[in-house]
Enzyme design. Structure first.
Site, PDB file in Angstrom:
ATOM      1  N   LEU A  10      -1.850   6.121   5.951  1.00 17.57           N
ATOM      2  CA  LEU A  10      -2.951   5.947   6.893  1.00 17.57           C
ATOM      3  C   LEU A  10      -4.253   5.576   6.182  1.00 17.57           C
ATOM      4  CD1 LEU A  10      -3.386   6.392  10.004  1.00 17.57           C
ATOM      5  CD2 LEU A  10      -4.286   8.646   9.393  1.00 17.57           C
ATOM      6  N   ASP A  25     -15.466  17.875  -6.349  1.00 22.49           N
ATOM      7  CA  ASP A  25     -14.427  17.090  -5.692  1.00 22.49           C
ATOM      8  C   ASP A  25     -14.492  17.322  -4.180  1.00 22.49           C
ATOM      9  OD1 ASP A  25     -12.209  15.784  -4.804  1.00 22.49           O
ATOM     10  OD2 ASP A  25     -10.790  16.750  -6.161  1.00 22.49           O
ATOM     11  N   GLN A  79       2.017   8.540   5.298  1.00 26.28           N
ATOM     12  CA  GLN A  79       2.725   7.800   6.340  1.00 26.28           C
ATOM     13  C   GLN A  79       3.591   6.691   5.750  1.00 26.28           C
ATOM     14  OE1 GLN A  79       0.317   5.624   9.159  1.00 26.28           O
ATOM     15  NE2 GLN A  79       1.946   5.459  10.664  1.00 26.28           N
ATOM     16  N   ASP A  89      -4.424  14.056  -4.298  1.00 27.04           N
ATOM     17  CA  ASP A  89      -4.194  14.250  -5.726  1.00 27.04           C
ATOM     18  C   ASP A  89      -2.957  13.508  -6.206  1.00 27.04           C
ATOM     19  OD1 ASP A  89      -6.367  15.863  -6.370  1.00 27.04           O
ATOM     20  OD2 ASP A  89      -5.306  17.726  -5.958  1.00 27.04           O
ATOM     21  N   ASP A 125      -0.754  16.097 -14.399  1.00 19.37           N
ATOM     22  CA  ASP A 125      -1.191  14.739 -14.123  1.00 19.37           C
ATOM     23  C   ASP A 125      -0.204  14.092 -13.159  1.00 19.37           C
ATOM     24  OD1 ASP A 125      -1.959  12.073 -14.119  1.00 19.37           O
ATOM     25  OD2 ASP A 125      -2.701  12.196 -16.174  1.00 19.37           O
TER      26      ASP A 125
END
Length: 292
Positions: free
Chosen positions: A17, A216, A84, A261, A275
């Site tokens: 999306l 963040d 999605q 993330d 990572d």
């Protein structure tokens, strides 16, 4: 030394999306694509509507698959869908299994999203709030498409929202059940109609150290949105529930990631958060070992 993770078939990275391939010099899958190319993988990012339902986007993906097959001479592709994008990939694989070697769901709402359920209830069909939200979201998607150089792609924000609710995804799953677990929270079939299915996802962690991310804002938004979850309360990434994400071979569904993330480097938090980009290279090696 960089590992050689060359896969037999090209990899297509499929956005979800409000996603896109490129806007100016910014690419949504930049880190992922670069890591895979550094590992000698052939990688493409298809051009899809930023907001629309799963089947419209799925048909667009099938058209893109044809172009990749024609351009590379390959007989199949490996699909990796984020959010999605996972449903988009599942649709394409269900309709054309001979052209798809594997489908990998990354943070995909394979049983729908409780967040989408909450938004759908809040936006009563035909009422002014739904109309305003539809206009804003659709225009935003059109703006994204224009900036990415794809202005002709159709956009429909309400269709996208409806397509992500648990009810609508349930209906979608009745038509395209490949790779789904038979029990809630379980694993699905590893292979259906010759297509290999995999998934991984994350959850917002409860410990203070992992959640200490004041710079963040995306993480803060995800934590705020997580309050909309009931079935996967405390087990979601802010957009998708942990067990809703399961598909095929579940590599892991509780990585310490919020919803976005899984698309980006850990921004200096590598000592706390694995990572996420390395997971894609590891997966390419997994596909390679499976002859895909």
């Amino acid at each position: 030394m960089q590992r050689n993770a060359t896969t037999r078939y090209p990899i297509l990275l499929v956005h979800g999306l409000f996603g896109f391939d490129r806007i100016g010099r910014f690419e949504l899958f930049h880190d992922v694509k670069q890591a895979l190319r550094d590992a000698d993988c052939q990688v493409f990012v298809p051009q899809l509507s930023a907001v629309h339902d799963n089947e419209v986007r799925g048909q667009q993906l099938l058209n893109q698959i044809e172009r990749v097959l024609e351009g590379t001479g390959a007989s199949k592709v490996n699909l990796i869908g984020h959010s999605q994008g996972a449903l988009t990939c599942r649709y394409a694989a269900a309709l054309e299994p001979l052209k798809v070697a594997s489908v990998t769901s990354v943070s995909g709402p394979n049983h729908g999203s409780e967040l989408a359920d909450s938004l759908r209830k809040a936006l009563v069909p035909g009422r002014l709030p739904e109309h305003v939200a539809e206009e804003l979201a659709t225009h935003f998607a059109q703006w994204i498409s224009l900036l990415s150089g794809r202005p002709a792609l159709p956009q429909n924000a309400v269709a996208a929202l409806n397509a992500l609710t648990t009810e609508s995804v349930g209906q979608f799953n009745q038509k395209y059940p490949q790779g789904l677990p038979s029990v809630w929270g379980g694993q699905g079939a590893e292979q259906v109609n010759g297509v290999h299915y995999y998934s991984w996802s994350g959850t917002l962690q409860a410990d203070l150290i992992t959640n200490l991310r004041p710079l963040d804002p995306v993480h803060g938004v995800c934590r705020a949105l997580s309050s909309h979850f009931v079935i996967d309360e405390g087990q979601n990434d802010g957009f998708v529930g942990r067990y809703s994400s399961h598909l095929g071979t579940v590599i892991r569904s509780d990585y310490p990631f919020n919803h976005l993330d899984s698309l980006r480097r850990s921004a200096g938090l590598s000592s706390v958060i694995p990572d996420a980009i390395d997971l894609y290279t590891e997966h390419a090696l997994r596909l390679q070992a499976a002859g895909l």
